[in-house]
Design an enzyme around this catalytic site. Structure first.
Site, PDB file in Angstrom:
ATOM      1  N   SER A   7       1.295   6.806  37.179  1.00  0.00           N
ATOM      2  CA  SER A   7       1.926   8.078  36.826  1.00  0.00           C
ATOM      3  C   SER A   7       1.708   8.374  35.345  1.00  0.00           C
ATOM      4  O   SER A   7       1.289   7.495  34.577  1.00  0.00           O
ATOM      5  CB  SER A   7       3.416   8.015  37.162  1.00  0.00           C
ATOM      6  OG  SER A   7       4.012   6.874  36.574  1.00  0.00           O
ATOM      7  N   GLU A   9       3.245  10.655  31.849  1.00  0.00           N
ATOM      8  CA  GLU A   9       4.408  11.344  31.263  1.00  0.00           C
ATOM      9  C   GLU A   9       3.990  12.376  30.217  1.00  0.00           C
ATOM     10  O   GLU A   9       3.132  12.114  29.383  1.00  0.00           O
ATOM     11  CB  GLU A   9       5.308  10.283  30.614  1.00  0.00           C
ATOM     12  CG  GLU A   9       6.556  10.847  29.970  1.00  0.00           C
ATOM     13  CD  GLU A   9       7.509   9.740  29.520  1.00  0.00           C
ATOM     14  OE1 GLU A   9       7.746   8.782  30.297  1.00  0.00           O
ATOM     15  OE2 GLU A   9       7.997   9.824  28.384  1.00  0.00           O
ATOM     16  N   HIS A  68      12.723  14.140  33.780  1.00  0.00           N
ATOM     17  CA  HIS A  68      13.670  13.161  33.246  1.00  0.00           C
ATOM     18  C   HIS A  68      15.001  13.900  33.093  1.00  0.00           C
ATOM     19  O   HIS A  68      15.037  15.112  32.921  1.00  0.00           O
ATOM     20  CB  HIS A  68      13.234  12.665  31.870  1.00  0.00           C
ATOM     21  CG  HIS A  68      11.964  11.874  31.877  1.00  0.00           C
ATOM     22  ND1 HIS A  68      11.697  10.893  30.958  1.00  0.00           N
ATOM     23  CD2 HIS A  68      10.874  11.923  32.685  1.00  0.00           C
ATOM     24  CE1 HIS A  68      10.503  10.357  31.196  1.00  0.00           C
ATOM     25  NE2 HIS A  68       9.985  10.976  32.241  1.00  0.00           N
ATOM     26  N   ASP A 100      19.784   9.423  23.874  1.00  0.00           N
ATOM     27  CA  ASP A 100      20.402   9.056  22.592  1.00  0.00           C
ATOM     28  C   ASP A 100      21.087  10.291  22.033  1.00  0.00           C
ATOM     29  O   ASP A 100      20.510  11.379  22.067  1.00  0.00           O
ATOM     30  CB  ASP A 100      19.327   8.559  21.616  1.00  0.00           C
ATOM     31  CG  ASP A 100      18.705   7.257  22.114  1.00  0.00           C
ATOM     32  OD1 ASP A 100      19.462   6.311  22.351  1.00  0.00           O
ATOM     33  OD2 ASP A 100      17.480   7.225  22.299  1.00  0.00           O
ATOM     34  N   PHE A 207       7.486   4.568  14.863  1.00  0.00           N
ATOM     35  CA  PHE A 207       8.256   4.886  16.060  1.00  0.00           C
ATOM     36  C   PHE A 207       8.694   3.601  16.773  1.00  0.00           C
ATOM     37  O   PHE A 207       9.833   3.491  17.243  1.00  0.00           O
ATOM     38  CB  PHE A 207       7.404   5.780  16.977  1.00  0.00           C
ATOM     39  CG  PHE A 207       8.104   6.213  18.217  1.00  0.00           C
ATOM     40  CD1 PHE A 207       9.284   6.939  18.146  1.00  0.00           C
ATOM     41  CD2 PHE A 207       7.609   5.887  19.473  1.00  0.00           C
ATOM     42  CE1 PHE A 207       9.951   7.337  19.297  1.00  0.00           C
ATOM     43  CE2 PHE A 207       8.259   6.276  20.632  1.00  0.00           C
ATOM     44  CZ  PHE A 207       9.436   7.000  20.538  1.00  0.00           C
ATOM     45  N   HIS A 257       2.560   3.437  34.109  1.00  0.00           N
ATOM     46  CA  HIS A 257       3.060   4.773  33.747  1.00  0.00           C
ATOM     47  C   HIS A 257       2.564   5.050  32.326  1.00  0.00           C
ATOM     48  O   HIS A 257       2.908   4.320  31.393  1.00  0.00           O
ATOM     49  CB  HIS A 257       4.593   4.771  33.802  1.00  0.00           C
ATOM     50  CG  HIS A 257       5.233   6.052  33.395  1.00  0.00           C
ATOM     51  ND1 HIS A 257       5.356   7.150  34.239  1.00  0.00           N
ATOM     52  CD2 HIS A 257       5.812   6.446  32.220  1.00  0.00           C
ATOM     53  CE1 HIS A 257       5.978   8.131  33.617  1.00  0.00           C
ATOM     54  NE2 HIS A 257       6.262   7.736  32.386  1.00  0.00           N
TER      55      HIS A 257
END
Ligand code: FAD
Length: 276
Positions: A7, A9, A68, A100, A207, A257
């Site tokens: 998959s 994203e 999501h 978050d 990140f 993914h």
């Protein structure tokens, strides 16, 4: 190989140029035949409409899409409404997250953790949705310790999640160790590794420090030695990530993914090298 789930994203674009670019990316990546495209959801519902628009566009192109959905800062009514909208559009697959809290947003809302969201989705919609949740082979950064985080992951599966996608990592052993520990806990849901292609290494390093993904020292040093030579960074990143994916699949990972970051190049290069 065919029962494995591959998959991709995306995040919902902000500008007309971003929307156009994602269309082109999606067209290119659709040729690879992923099982589904997922679309992220901004903290506190900030991308709610854009996530929906992006998902509907993917669906309209005849492709499977999974939005999501993060619950932090939301009420039960907010989440119920979003689930109803997805249901009305025939969407049957979601990635359920805590999210978050954005800085400056004080109220945590009516959900504290993702397991509560999973339980709520099941309570409200029964078996309508396939539910994916997040897993952290290297431990979620706010977790008290590895073991508690593992048990918190188990709560999400027990609440009704069908499968999990991991945070990205650059150390296949972290994944294998986590999967073994899950099996010892009786968790049978597939745990699909999240794969981050490497392009801008310095950005990725910054990140990674916040989301708890460790970059091995040797890899950092090697990437730093390329200085501003983005071609070499890209080429070595491609070799490294492809080799890690091969190792993951050979070791039994139930799919991959890809965090494509709305770019087609690296994801399709890895995909083709793997011969998926
Ligand atoms: P949880 O599973 O709730 O865990 C959060 C923390 O709380 C962990 O430290 C856990 O150990 C602890 N915990 C969990 N349950 C309990 C409990 N019952 N009691 C006590 N402690 C508990 N963020 C977005 O904003 N939008 C997205 O679209 C998005 N997509 C993502 C997709 C993937 C595949 C992944 C891996 C992450 C994604 N994230 C996204 C980031 C995610 O929202 C953050 O990592 C967030 O900090 C945790 O979300 P979670 O669903 O894993 O939370």
């Amino acid at each position: 190989m065919s029962s494995r789930a591959f998959s991709i994203e995306f995040f919902p674009p902000r500008t007309p140029e971003g929307i156009e670019k994602l269309r082109e990316t999606r067209r290119q990546l659709a040729e690879l035949g992923p099982k589904f495209f997922s679309v992220t959801f901004g903290a506190g519902g900030s991308t709610r409409d854009r996530t929906l628009e992006t998902v509907l566009e993917i669906q309209a192109a005849g492709l499977a899409a999974a939005p999501h959905l993060s619950c932090i800062g939301s009420t039960r009514d907010n989440i119920r409404e979003i689930l109803e909208t997805y249901r009305a559009h025939g969407i049957r697959h979601v990635v359920a997250l805590r999210g978050d809290l954005p800085s400056g947003m004080a109220a945590p809302g009516e959900f504290r953790y993702a397991n509560e969201l999973v339980a709520f989705i099941r309570q409200e919609t029964g078996d309508w949705f396939d539910i994916e949740v997040a897993a952290y082979p290297e431990t979620h950064p706010q977790a008290r310790n590895y073991r508690e985080d593992l048990l918190n992951f188990k709560r999400k599966v027990e609440a009704g999640a069908n499968a999990a996608i991991t945070q990205y990592f650059f150390n296949a052993d972290a994944y294998f160790n986590f999967v073994d520990d899950c099996a010892r806990e009786g968790i049978t849901a597939p745990i699909v590794p999240g794969i981050m292609p490497i392009s801008n290494f310095s950005q990725l390093a910054r990140f990674s420090a916040t989301c708890g993904a460790e970059i091995p020292r040797w890899l950092t040093r090697k990437m730093e030695s390329y200085l501003d030579d983005s071609e070499s960074i890209r080429a070595f990143g491609l070799d490294f990530v492809t080799a890690m994916c091969e190792k993951l699949l050979a070791g039994g990972a139930p799919g991959l993914h890809f965090y494509a970051l709305n770019q087609a190049g690296l994801t399709s290069a890895i995909w083709r090298r793997l011969g998926l």
